[in-house]
Design a protein around this motif. Structure first.
Motif, PDB file in Angstrom:
ATOM      1  N   ILE A  64      -8.749 -54.808  22.571  1.00 52.40           N
ATOM      2  CA  ILE A  64      -9.470 -54.183  22.717  1.00 52.40           C
ATOM      3  C   ILE A  64     -10.614 -54.775  23.467  1.00 52.40           C
ATOM      4  O   ILE A  64     -11.408 -53.856  24.321  1.00 52.40           O
ATOM      5  CB  ILE A  64     -10.415 -54.262  21.198  1.00 52.40           C
ATOM      6  CG1 ILE A  64      -9.505 -53.351  20.309  1.00 52.40           C
ATOM      7  CG2 ILE A  64     -11.891 -53.716  21.442  1.00 52.40           C
ATOM      8  CD1 ILE A  64     -10.165 -53.122  18.952  1.00 52.40           C
ATOM      9  N   PRO A  65     -11.001 -56.073  23.800  1.00 56.52           N
ATOM     10  CA  PRO A  65     -11.911 -56.673  24.887  1.00 56.52           C
ATOM     11  C   PRO A  65     -11.510 -56.167  26.424  1.00 56.52           C
ATOM     12  O   PRO A  65     -12.140 -55.727  27.040  1.00 56.52           O
ATOM     13  CB  PRO A  65     -11.998 -58.121  24.692  1.00 56.52           C
ATOM     14  CG  PRO A  65     -11.399 -58.439  23.291  1.00 56.52           C
ATOM     15  CD  PRO A  65     -10.445 -57.246  22.914  1.00 56.52           C
ATOM     16  N   GLN A  66     -10.148 -56.190  26.456  1.00 52.63           N
ATOM     17  CA  GLN A  66      -9.771 -55.663  27.932  1.00 52.63           C
ATOM     18  C   GLN A  66      -9.891 -54.132  27.953  1.00 52.63           C
ATOM     19  O   GLN A  66     -10.317 -53.783  29.042  1.00 52.63           O
ATOM     20  CB  GLN A  66      -8.142 -55.705  27.864  1.00 52.63           C
ATOM     21  CG  GLN A  66      -7.670 -57.169  27.684  1.00 52.63           C
ATOM     22  CD  GLN A  66      -6.243 -57.265  27.681  1.00 52.63           C
ATOM     23  OE1 GLN A  66      -5.381 -56.318  28.200  1.00 52.63           O
ATOM     24  NE2 GLN A  66      -5.558 -58.235  27.025  1.00 52.63           N
ATOM     25  N   GLU A 164     -14.557 -63.010  31.106  1.00 53.89           N
ATOM     26  CA  GLU A 164     -13.657 -63.172  30.244  1.00 53.89           C
ATOM     27  C   GLU A 164     -13.966 -63.705  28.891  1.00 53.89           C
ATOM     28  O   GLU A 164     -13.102 -63.760  27.949  1.00 53.89           O
ATOM     29  CB  GLU A 164     -12.641 -64.148  30.863  1.00 53.89           C
ATOM     30  CG  GLU A 164     -12.147 -63.895  32.278  1.00 53.89           C
ATOM     31  CD  GLU A 164     -11.370 -62.756  32.360  1.00 53.89           C
ATOM     32  OE1 GLU A 164     -10.423 -62.525  31.341  1.00 53.89           O
ATOM     33  OE2 GLU A 164     -11.544 -61.970  33.136  1.00 53.89           O
ATOM     34  N   VAL A 165     -15.153 -63.692  28.621  1.00 48.84           N
ATOM     35  CA  VAL A 165     -15.614 -63.933  27.136  1.00 48.84           C
ATOM     36  C   VAL A 165     -15.534 -62.973  26.241  1.00 48.84           C
ATOM     37  O   VAL A 165     -16.097 -61.837  26.717  1.00 48.84           O
ATOM     38  CB  VAL A 165     -17.064 -64.766  27.181  1.00 48.84           C
ATOM     39  CG1 VAL A 165     -17.433 -65.158  25.777  1.00 48.84           C
ATOM     40  CG2 VAL A 165     -17.149 -66.021  27.888  1.00 48.84           C
ATOM     41  N   ALA A 166     -15.174 -63.112  25.229  1.00 51.48           N
ATOM     42  CA  ALA A 166     -15.318 -62.093  24.194  1.00 51.48           C
ATOM     43  C   ALA A 166     -15.007 -62.824  22.754  1.00 51.48           C
ATOM     44  O   ALA A 166     -14.460 -63.909  22.605  1.00 51.48           O
ATOM     45  CB  ALA A 166     -14.072 -61.092  24.112  1.00 51.48           C
ATOM     46  N   VAL A 167     -15.754 -61.969  21.600  1.00 49.08           N
ATOM     47  CA  VAL A 167     -15.472 -62.639  20.316  1.00 49.08           C
ATOM     48  C   VAL A 167     -14.935 -61.423  19.512  1.00 49.08           C
ATOM     49  O   VAL A 167     -15.468 -60.102  19.508  1.00 49.08           O
ATOM     50  CB  VAL A 167     -16.769 -63.265  19.774  1.00 49.08           C
ATOM     51  CG1 VAL A 167     -16.582 -63.405  18.064  1.00 49.08           C
ATOM     52  CG2 VAL A 167     -17.152 -64.231  20.476  1.00 49.08           C
ATOM     53  N   VAL A 168     -14.006 -61.488  19.020  1.00 49.91           N
ATOM     54  CA  VAL A 168     -13.238 -60.259  18.010  1.00 49.91           C
ATOM     55  C   VAL A 168     -12.976 -60.724  16.593  1.00 49.91           C
ATOM     56  O   VAL A 168     -12.439 -61.826  16.406  1.00 49.91           O
ATOM     57  CB  VAL A 168     -11.831 -59.665  18.705  1.00 49.91           C
ATOM     58  CG1 VAL A 168     -11.468 -58.525  18.042  1.00 49.91           C
ATOM     59  CG2 VAL A 168     -12.155 -59.784  20.160  1.00 49.91           C
ATOM     60  N   LYS A 169     -13.424 -59.956  15.801  1.00 50.41           N
ATOM     61  CA  LYS A 169     -13.295 -60.294  14.105  1.00 50.41           C
ATOM     62  C   LYS A 169     -12.914 -58.987  13.657  1.00 50.41           C
ATOM     63  O   LYS A 169     -13.261 -57.868  13.854  1.00 50.41           O
ATOM     64  CB  LYS A 169     -14.835 -60.648  13.618  1.00 50.41           C
ATOM     65  CG  LYS A 169     -15.426 -62.002  14.289  1.00 50.41           C
ATOM     66  CD  LYS A 169     -14.739 -63.180  14.075  1.00 50.41           C
ATOM     67  CE  LYS A 169     -15.392 -64.390  14.503  1.00 50.41           C
ATOM     68  NZ  LYS A 169     -14.801 -65.633  14.159  1.00 50.41           N
TER      69      LYS A 169
END
Length: 219
Positions: A64-66, A164-169
């Protein structure tokens, strides 16, 4: 003669009874063995399914962040979000994210984490709808901000790293479970310089719909 026949009959009955008992014990043992084997097989199958589901969920969370970065990591994203161009944001961060990637909700938050763009199922909405999500998503955004500050520490132009930073929950939102991904809106070209800490962030929400559940449940 009669006593001989009686003795043979008694012996035959004893042999038959012994065979019956032995057969019964064997049948019971076989039944228990088969039951245990089926139980173990079922448990192993369930464990495999759970491992497959966990790996697929991790893959879904990672991608998803991509997908978000296809529209958040370039110069136009900076310029048009700063200008609050609703048409551009709707086309690139609303309709595009829903139609192409299946993200059900998309939001853009300013440096104070206040929403200035909202899209639900590909339709432009008032940013006020984010209030229904803020309680759950704010901690995720705060975690991203902390990571961004750590990555930026001591760097003059950390935007390649920040891109490149992301937070996924995985979060419970109302009566649904969703993957929530938060990324900064960053230009990694170096041509647009932002004051560190002033970056807007993009929030994508994808619910565990039937399609995603199918993806997660398959090996």
């Amino acid at each position: 003669m009669y006593s001989m026949l009686t003795g043979r009959n008694t012996l035959s009955l004893q042999i038959f009874a012994s065979l019956f008992i032995v057969f019964g014990v064997c049948l019971m043992s076989l039944t228990l063995f088969v039951h245990n084997a089926i139980t173990v097989a079922d448990e192993n199958s369930l464990a495999r399914q759970e491992r497959f589901a966990a790996r697929n969920l991790e893959a879904a969370e990672a991608i998803i962040p991509q997908e978000q970065r296809s529209a958040t990591v370039w110069d136009d994203a900076i310029e048009n979000t700063i200008a609050r161009d609703q048409d551009w944001m709707n086309e690139n961060l609303g309709v595009w994210m829903q139609g192409y990637f299946g993200h059900h909700e998309n939001y853009i938050l300013d440096q104070a984490n206040e929403p200035f763009f909202a899209s639900v199922l590909g339709e432009l909405r008032s940013p006020e709808v984010y209030a229904n999500r803020a309680e759950f998503i704010t901690p995720v955004v705060a975690e991203l901000r902390d990571i961004m500050a750590e990555v930026s520490l001591g760097r003059d132009n950390p935007y390649q790293e920040l891109a490149e930073v992301a937070v996924v929950k995985s979060l419970q939102l109302g009566d649904k479970v969703a993957i929530v991904s938060v990324v900064p809106i960053i230009s990694d070209s170096g041509e647009i310089v932002q004051e560190l800490g002033t970056e807007a962030v993009h929030v994508a929400v994808r619910y565990y719909d039937a399609e995603l559940a199918l993806e997660i449940g398959q090996p």
